[in-house]
Write a protein that holds these residues in place. Sequence first.
Motif, PDB file in Angstrom:
ATOM      1  N   GLU A   1       9.007  11.208  -1.287  1.00 21.48           N
ATOM      2  CA  GLU A   1       7.612  11.230  -0.828  1.00 21.48           C
ATOM      3  C   GLU A   1       7.111   9.792  -0.695  1.00 21.48           C
ATOM      4  O   GLU A   1       7.202   9.002  -1.633  1.00 21.48           O
ATOM      5  CB  GLU A   1       6.730  11.993  -1.817  1.00 21.48           C
ATOM      6  CG  GLU A   1       5.261  12.063  -1.398  1.00 21.48           C
ATOM      7  CD  GLU A   1       4.413  12.835  -2.392  1.00 21.48           C
ATOM      8  OE1 GLU A   1       4.351  14.070  -2.276  1.00 21.48           O
ATOM      9  OE2 GLU A   1       3.839  12.191  -3.293  1.00 21.48           O
ATOM     10  N   LEU A   2       6.609   9.468   0.475  1.00 22.09           N
ATOM     11  CA  LEU A   2       5.994   8.164   0.744  1.00 22.09           C
ATOM     12  C   LEU A   2       4.508   8.381   1.011  1.00 22.09           C
ATOM     13  O   LEU A   2       4.138   9.190   1.862  1.00 22.09           O
ATOM     14  CB  LEU A   2       6.638   7.497   1.954  1.00 22.09           C
ATOM     15  CG  LEU A   2       8.099   7.060   1.822  1.00 22.09           C
ATOM     16  CD1 LEU A   2       8.684   6.761   3.195  1.00 22.09           C
ATOM     17  CD2 LEU A   2       8.218   5.846   0.925  1.00 22.09           C
ATOM     18  N   THR A   3       3.663   7.678   0.293  1.00 24.34           N
ATOM     19  CA  THR A   3       2.215   7.802   0.481  1.00 24.34           C
ATOM     20  C   THR A   3       1.589   6.427   0.625  1.00 24.34           C
ATOM     21  O   THR A   3       2.085   5.439   0.074  1.00 24.34           O
ATOM     22  CB  THR A   3       1.556   8.542  -0.695  1.00 24.34           C
ATOM     23  OG1 THR A   3       1.876   7.860  -1.915  1.00 24.34           O
ATOM     24  CG2 THR A   3       2.034   9.974  -0.777  1.00 24.34           C
ATOM     25  N   PHE A   4       0.479   6.384   1.349  1.00 26.46           N
ATOM     26  CA  PHE A   4      -0.171   5.099   1.625  1.00 26.46           C
ATOM     27  C   PHE A   4      -1.630   5.125   1.187  1.00 26.46           C
ATOM     28  O   PHE A   4      -2.371   6.046   1.518  1.00 26.46           O
ATOM     29  CB  PHE A   4      -0.108   4.767   3.112  1.00 26.46           C
ATOM     30  CG  PHE A   4      -0.732   3.436   3.451  1.00 26.46           C
ATOM     31  CD1 PHE A   4      -0.014   2.263   3.313  1.00 26.46           C
ATOM     32  CD2 PHE A   4      -2.043   3.367   3.902  1.00 26.46           C
ATOM     33  CE1 PHE A   4      -0.590   1.037   3.604  1.00 26.46           C
ATOM     34  CE2 PHE A   4      -2.634   2.144   4.200  1.00 26.46           C
ATOM     35  CZ  PHE A   4      -1.898   0.978   4.055  1.00 26.46           C
TER      36      PHE A   4
ATOM     37  N   GLY B   1       0.822  -1.212   0.000  1.00 33.90           N
ATOM     38  CA  GLY B   1       0.000   0.000   0.000  1.00 33.90           C
ATOM     39  C   GLY B   1       0.853   1.257   0.000  1.00 33.90           C
ATOM     40  O   GLY B   1       0.368   2.332  -0.367  1.00 33.90           O
ATOM     41  N   TRP B   2       2.133   1.120   0.412  1.00 30.77           N
ATOM     42  CA  TRP B   2       3.032   2.271   0.380  1.00 30.77           C
ATOM     43  C   TRP B   2       3.606   2.459  -1.024  1.00 30.77           C
ATOM     44  O   TRP B   2       4.014   1.509  -1.680  1.00 30.77           O
ATOM     45  CB  TRP B   2       4.186   2.088   1.362  1.00 30.77           C
ATOM     46  CG  TRP B   2       3.814   2.355   2.784  1.00 30.77           C
ATOM     47  CD1 TRP B   2       3.540   1.431   3.755  1.00 30.77           C
ATOM     48  CD2 TRP B   2       3.658   3.639   3.390  1.00 30.77           C
ATOM     49  NE1 TRP B   2       3.219   2.053   4.931  1.00 30.77           N
ATOM     50  CE2 TRP B   2       3.295   3.412   4.746  1.00 30.77           C
ATOM     51  CE3 TRP B   2       3.792   4.948   2.938  1.00 30.77           C
ATOM     52  CZ2 TRP B   2       3.061   4.453   5.637  1.00 30.77           C
ATOM     53  CZ3 TRP B   2       3.558   5.989   3.833  1.00 30.77           C
ATOM     54  CH2 TRP B   2       3.198   5.749   5.164  1.00 30.77           C
ATOM     55  N   THR B   3       3.610   3.708  -1.466  1.00 35.97           N
ATOM     56  CA  THR B   3       4.213   4.091  -2.745  1.00 35.97           C
ATOM     57  C   THR B   3       5.292   5.127  -2.467  1.00 35.97           C
ATOM     58  O   THR B   3       5.096   6.038  -1.659  1.00 35.97           O
ATOM     59  CB  THR B   3       3.162   4.694  -3.695  1.00 35.97           C
ATOM     60  OG1 THR B   3       2.126   3.724  -3.920  1.00 35.97           O
ATOM     61  CG2 THR B   3       3.787   5.068  -5.031  1.00 35.97           C
ATOM     62  N   ALA B   4       6.442   4.968  -3.129  1.00 36.42           N
ATOM     63  CA  ALA B   4       7.562   5.891  -2.918  1.00 36.42           C
ATOM     64  C   ALA B   4       7.883   6.616  -4.218  1.00 36.42           C
ATOM     65  O   ALA B   4       7.922   6.004  -5.294  1.00 36.42           O
ATOM     66  CB  ALA B   4       8.793   5.131  -2.430  1.00 36.42           C
TER      67      ALA B   4
ATOM     68  N   VAL C   1       9.653   4.688  -7.247  1.00 34.28           N
ATOM     69  CA  VAL C   1      10.709   3.697  -7.045  1.00 34.28           C
ATOM     70  C   VAL C   1      10.158   2.552  -6.198  1.00 34.28           C
ATOM     71  O   VAL C   1       9.104   2.668  -5.564  1.00 34.28           O
ATOM     72  CB  VAL C   1      11.946   4.320  -6.364  1.00 34.28           C
ATOM     73  CG1 VAL C   1      12.538   5.424  -7.217  1.00 34.28           C
ATOM     74  CG2 VAL C   1      11.584   4.853  -4.977  1.00 34.28           C
ATOM     75  N   GLU C   2      10.907   1.472  -6.186  1.00 31.50           N
ATOM     76  CA  GLU C   2      10.470   0.282  -5.445  1.00 31.50           C
ATOM     77  C   GLU C   2      10.608   0.507  -3.939  1.00 31.50           C
ATOM     78  O   GLU C   2      11.635   0.986  -3.454  1.00 31.50           O
ATOM     79  CB  GLU C   2      11.309  -0.927  -5.858  1.00 31.50           C
ATOM     80  CG  GLU C   2      10.900  -2.217  -5.149  1.00 31.50           C
ATOM     81  CD  GLU C   2      11.793  -3.392  -5.517  1.00 31.50           C
ATOM     82  OE1 GLU C   2      11.492  -4.518  -5.071  1.00 31.50           O
ATOM     83  OE2 GLU C   2      12.792  -3.176  -6.237  1.00 31.50           O
ATOM     84  N   VAL C   3       9.561   0.129  -3.221  1.00 28.25           N
ATOM     85  CA  VAL C   3       9.608   0.158  -1.753  1.00 28.25           C
ATOM     86  C   VAL C   3      10.126  -1.194  -1.282  1.00 28.25           C
ATOM     87  O   VAL C   3       9.524  -2.235  -1.562  1.00 28.25           O
ATOM     88  CB  VAL C   3       8.222   0.441  -1.146  1.00 28.25           C
ATOM     89  CG1 VAL C   3       8.293   0.397   0.383  1.00 28.25           C
ATOM     90  CG2 VAL C   3       7.709   1.789  -1.607  1.00 28.25           C
ATOM     91  N   LEU C   4      11.234  -1.178  -0.573  1.00 27.47           N
ATOM     92  CA  LEU C   4      11.837  -2.401  -0.059  1.00 27.47           C
ATOM     93  C   LEU C   4      11.420  -2.618   1.389  1.00 27.47           C
ATOM     94  O   LEU C   4      10.900  -1.708   2.047  1.00 27.47           O
ATOM     95  CB  LEU C   4      13.363  -2.309  -0.146  1.00 27.47           C
ATOM     96  CG  LEU C   4      13.942  -1.957  -1.522  1.00 27.47           C
ATOM     97  CD1 LEU C   4      15.449  -1.751  -1.419  1.00 27.47           C
ATOM     98  CD2 LEU C   4      13.610  -3.038  -2.543  1.00 27.47           C
ATOM     99  N   ASP C   5      11.654  -3.821   1.881  1.00 24.60           N
ATOM    100  CA  ASP C   5      11.404  -4.082   3.296  1.00 24.60           C
ATOM    101  C   ASP C   5      12.729  -4.211   4.021  1.00 24.60           C
ATOM    102  O   ASP C   5      13.715  -4.700   3.461  1.00 24.60           O
ATOM    103  CB  ASP C   5      10.590  -5.360   3.481  1.00 24.60           C
ATOM    104  CG  ASP C   5      11.406  -6.612   3.197  1.00 24.60           C
ATOM    105  OD1 ASP C   5      11.965  -7.194   4.147  1.00 24.60           O
ATOM    106  OD2 ASP C   5      11.518  -6.999   2.008  1.00 24.60           O
TER     107      ASP C   5
END
Length: 930
Positions: free
Chosen positions: A881-884, A849-852, A859-863
Amino acid sequence: MGGWTMIEKNALEKRTRQQKTHDLRPLIAFISVFASLCAILFMTGVSPFGSRSVLMSDLSAQYAPYLVTMRNKILHGTSPYYSFEIGMGKSLPGIFAYYCASPLNLITLLFPVSRISDAIALIIMLKLSFAGAFMTALIDHKFGDKTKMSILFGMVYALSSYSMSFIFNFIWLDGFALLPLLILVIERFRKDLRKAYQVLLVLIVLFASNYYIAYMVGIFSFFYLIGVLEYDHKTRKNEGAPSSAKALGIFLLIAAAAAMVCAALLLPAGIDTIRNGDHSSSFELTMDPPFRLVGFLPYIFLGKLSDITTNMPFVFSSIMVLELVVLFFLNPEIPGALRRRAGIALGLGIMSFLMPVLNTAWHLFDDPNWFLYRYSFLFIFGTVLIAFYSFLHIKSLRNRHFAAMSGILFMLLLIAEQFGGVKEGESMYFQNLILLSLIGLCLFGLSKEKWSDQLENLKRLGSGILVPVILVEIVFLAPRVTVGALWNDTQEASSFEDEVDELSALTASISPDSGERLEQAWYLSPNIDSLNLSSYTETKGVGAFCSMSNKKQHRFLKQLGYCTNYNYFSVEHRSMNLPADSFLGVRYIISGQKELSGLKEIGSYGRYHLYENPFSTDMVFLADPAARDFDGYSLETMGEGKDYFKFQEDWMSSLSGIPADRVYDTRKLSFEVSNAQTVSGDMAGGPLEYDEKKNTLDLEDIEKGSGELTYYLRNNPQAPIRLTTSVKVEKEGPLYLSIPFLMRSAPISVYCNDKRVYHEESDSYYSVIVDTGVHKADEDITLEIRCDDDVFASFTPVLAACDTGELGMQTAEVKMGITDLKVCDGKITFTAASDLPKMLIATVPYEKGWTARVDGEEVEVLDYQDAFLALSLTPGSHRVELTFVPTGMGIGVIISALGAIFSVALIVITRRKQPDRMEEEIKLDREEDS
């Protein structure tokens, strides 16, 4: 002829509507239940009619703070998708759908946060009042009798042992209240398909209010419809009604349409719940009953609730109901086919309690970790309906039937008392005996058509006694041994109000858009702690407790020594651990202590003090590019070498890129043992019982690890096991103690210089790091571990002195480069600058659900360790910017729109007139009028 028929039909419908308008029994039931609850709260001393707060157990830890968070969001207009007030951040659809979606929860908007207890008390009273009103309306419609006794039966349902025992689980009460309303509209629907819209509306409210209990109510209502249609077909009743297959088919379509309408809420909530499922439970096909049938018997009678941990089905409503149910099966006037079907229904209910497979099916095939019979109100609902039907046919009973009923119930009561597991001091044998006798005599009197002139007054007296006796039973006697037991020692409401006001004032200067977290240390309040502090202060924290919590993130916090429970539903910040807190962004700490870990006090209000952690990072920092290669779960594979402080040093070094082996100065401790025999693990005879209940996420080798433990076997069960040692402090600073367990901690208390610094009564938590305080160099201190259990088993405890200078070097390294940070619910923006490649880590729970976006490009959101968000950044300055947005929200909205269209179509189709039934309806109506 057709015109005259239509006129007559319209006149009949108008007259029927007028009759319904003048039926005040449901309203009287509502008022009666509400007044009864006022009396119950007054007798038990609960606010607003007494001094004690309603807050306790899950109501305190989860429901109340989540309602506060919902209230805050509505009033402030912040994102409905995400909140940093819950743990380290949490997607909201699952929380909202399970905990907060009831329309009555909007009442909280009328109350200040400090009066949330009173708001919840009012919500509870309204829900149960609606339950009484809806049950009365159902009885009036289903049985068509004009007696006012339906009001009493509605009250009996609303004030049953289920609602009183689970009154603090008030999120379940929507389904409890809506069940009789749903059955009422189903009764109308099965006779006239044009009433389908009523079923649709009730199902939408039911699904939206609490999907968990709605599942149980929905399944029950479907089987109820099948049962009544089958019985009508078998007995050739309602020959003018729609066919059974048609009615069932339309009902299923209605249910599907209702679910579709709610998809915008339920789909993302379902995805959130499934992704964060319970890894400690699994469905096992077993036929072993959880208790003996004789153990069920005490719960059909009036009984005391010793505590909320009683995992038994609460099915008692009234002795009157119990007696009438038995008389139902003895009554020769009631058709045998009906008695057989009622017997099968009640039998299936009891089998559900006794058979784990059926019990699990009622809980969506997910074994609850507590409160194992959450659907038991369905059994109460059935018994109340059966009892009222029996009451209507009471005049056909003879003396022998009452004698048989009395013999059966007296025998069951005796068996329940002698063999049902009733504990000493909890017996209500004589109270039940008196009620059985008194109510039985009243019912016996009502069964007689004719009395001799000498006994005619006695008949009227018996009729007048029954209602007051039942009211005394359900309003005064039963609640005192259930609600009274629950709220016997809850916090003073005024004290809670003062605490909320003081904490709000103390934290008012903390920016809501900052990336800084606030936590508590030591003991704050009976109802305010790490689990809910953020909700009451509108700040960001660490602690959280909910069914759909981020289990993998909580598992990683376990590695850092935070208080984490065995199924990862909750994590708590009970005491300070400066290194871990600093890297997780805990800048502010509230405590009732006047000194805390050598930190500077920056404010105080009332009984509380606010401290600042100068070593804290923000919740976003720049780490070494190889940080993700760190093995964050190596502790779980260790035995005697399990060292939480060494793990933290390695972790910090992997983030900063510089050695951290001097942050802690550790030493293993040896203890003088009192009231126990010491046994090595390989001689102890296997692992502890609570260690065998392994979470599927965990890596511990139970068999191998248990052999490396040291076991302490208690000698005197009346005293705790004691492990005592004396230590000379070498350097001034914070001093931490780790007691490494194989898996879960024993019930322990830790004392430093005779002052208790940690306490946990259960075996539900993993190992923790305990803050013993700040001590001066060369100070002699005494440490003591007390365990109030027969067996205490751990690896060698470790004591660690923290060098805050070394810690400051570690956090300074990762804090560089982050500017212009703004953190709002569901959105984080900042600038990150570095001359080298970096791994950006946000200590925000990782979930889909997070988008960066970096410099506008996605870009890819890593864990990071399956726990936090991470991004790979190239050298230079970048705007991030990180949005959910919750997964499933978009498709859920589309499905809801389609569901609305589908619902309108169903209503239009089913509302069309059915001329082939018109004359039959008029004929039946005339017969009823005559």
